[in-house]
Design a protein around this motif. Structure first.
Motif, PDB file in Angstrom:
ATOM      1  N   SER A  74       0.823  -1.218   0.000  1.00 53.72           N
ATOM      2  CA  SER A  74       0.000   0.000   0.000  1.00 53.72           C
ATOM      3  C   SER A  74       0.859   1.271   0.000  1.00 53.72           C
ATOM      4  CB  SER A  74      -0.950   0.004   1.199  1.00 53.72           C
ATOM      5  OG  SER A  74      -0.237  -0.050   2.407  1.00 53.72           O
ATOM      6  N   LYS A  99      -5.570   3.139   8.582  1.00 58.42           N
ATOM      7  CA  LYS A  99      -6.742   3.861   8.087  1.00 58.42           C
ATOM      8  C   LYS A  99      -6.320   4.894   7.030  1.00 58.42           C
ATOM      9  CE  LYS A  99     -10.513   6.610   9.963  1.00 58.42           C
ATOM     10  NZ  LYS A  99     -10.847   7.393  11.152  1.00 58.42           N
ATOM     11  N   ARG A 102      -5.599   3.212   3.797  1.00 57.47           N
ATOM     12  CA  ARG A 102      -6.859   2.800   3.155  1.00 57.47           C
ATOM     13  C   ARG A 102      -7.510   3.989   2.470  1.00 57.47           C
ATOM     14  NH1 ARG A 102      -9.008  -2.141   7.087  1.00 57.47           N
ATOM     15  NH2 ARG A 102      -7.196  -3.355   6.487  1.00 57.47           N
ATOM     16  N   LYS A 103      -7.421   5.136   3.117  1.00 58.85           N
ATOM     17  CA  LYS A 103      -8.030   6.331   2.547  1.00 58.85           C
ATOM     18  C   LYS A 103      -7.295   6.761   1.265  1.00 58.85           C
ATOM     19  CE  LYS A 103      -8.095  11.146   3.542  1.00 58.85           C
ATOM     20  NZ  LYS A 103      -7.950  12.210   4.539  1.00 58.85           N
ATOM     21  N   GLY A 106      -7.606   4.153  -1.527  1.00 67.64           N
ATOM     22  CA  GLY A 106      -8.974   3.791  -1.894  1.00 67.64           C
ATOM     23  C   GLY A 106      -9.203   2.289  -1.802  1.00 67.64           C
ATOM     24  N   ASN A 107      -8.257   1.591  -1.142  1.00 68.53           N
ATOM     25  CA  ASN A 107      -8.360   0.140  -1.012  1.00 68.53           C
ATOM     26  C   ASN A 107      -8.692  -0.213   0.435  1.00 68.53           C
ATOM     27  OD1 ASN A 107      -7.984  -2.600  -0.756  1.00 68.53           O
ATOM     28  ND2 ASN A 107      -5.944  -2.636  -1.673  1.00 68.53           N
ATOM     29  N   LYS A 108      -9.881  -0.755   0.641  1.00 66.10           N
ATOM     30  CA  LYS A 108     -10.344  -1.035   2.005  1.00 66.10           C
ATOM     31  C   LYS A 108      -9.548  -2.146   2.670  1.00 66.10           C
ATOM     32  CE  LYS A 108     -15.139   0.393   1.530  1.00 66.10           C
ATOM     33  NZ  LYS A 108     -16.004  -0.078   0.434  1.00 66.10           N
ATOM     34  N   LYS A 109      -8.728  -2.851   1.889  1.00 62.05           N
ATOM     35  CA  LYS A 109      -7.929  -3.932   2.471  1.00 62.05           C
ATOM     36  C   LYS A 109      -6.454  -3.569   2.599  1.00 62.05           C
ATOM     37  CE  LYS A 109     -10.987  -7.626   1.129  1.00 62.05           C
ATOM     38  NZ  LYS A 109     -11.354  -8.501   0.020  1.00 62.05           N
TER      39      LYS A 109
END
Ligand code: HEC
Length: 135
Positions: A74, A99, A102-103, A106-109
């Motif tokens: 990420s 968090k 993720r923001k 744009g990847n919630k994982k």
């Protein structure tokens, strides 16, 4: 009329917020926070990686780019998509690295190997003010 007033007020609030954080930190206090909370994982000497990458030159640096440090995907993706660290971003990031990643991706994982969180905003501002002085 009430609408117009509240609109004007929200503009003032937005201006105050925009002028706020970044420069508010106390670098001297930030140095002691750094020693207590960051140093175990992050060196400030260039090229020296611990559990986390060296923070030397982190300001204006593209995320995920310290040589020889094995980042989570990420961070590399966020960096390639244009994330470069500045004071405001570091202050937000430190509250909750996972968090934040993720923001920005744009990847919630999205994952972060930095599990540490610095919850108090004043401490985040101070430690970031210190980091700026060593860059
Ligand atoms: C328990 C170890 C640990 C602690 C404590 C820790 N970090 Fe980290 N930090 C990491 C790791 C590991 C990474 C890389 C995360 C990844 O690749 O998933 C990282 C990444 C970072 C990054 C992004 C660097 C880059 O090159 O993109 C910044 C900025 C950062 N940390 C600042 C701090 C600050 C400031 C503190 C203290 C308030 C702190 N960290 C505390 C382990 C830690």
């Amino acid at each position: 009329m009430i609408k117009a007033i509240s609109f004007a007020l929200s503009g003032v609030v937005a201006l105050l917020v925009a002028a706020g954080p970044a420069t508010a930190g106390d670098a001297a206090n930030g140095e002691s926070i750094y020693k207590k909370r960051c140093k175990a994982c992050h060196a400030i000497a260039p090229g020296k990686n611990r559990v986390g990458p060296s923070l030397f030159g982190v300001l204006d640096r593209q995320a995920g780019t310290v040589p020889k440090f094995k980042y989570s995907k990420s961070y590399i993706e966020a960096g390639e998509a244009g994330l470069t660290w500045d004071e405001e971003k570091i202050i937000e990031y430190l509250a909750n690295p996972k968090k934040y990643m993720r923001k920005v991706t744009g990847n919630k994982k999205a994952k972060s190997k930095m599990v540490f969180k610095l919850k108090k905003e004043a401490e985040r501002q101070d430690v970031t003010a210190y980091i700026v002085t060593i860059n």
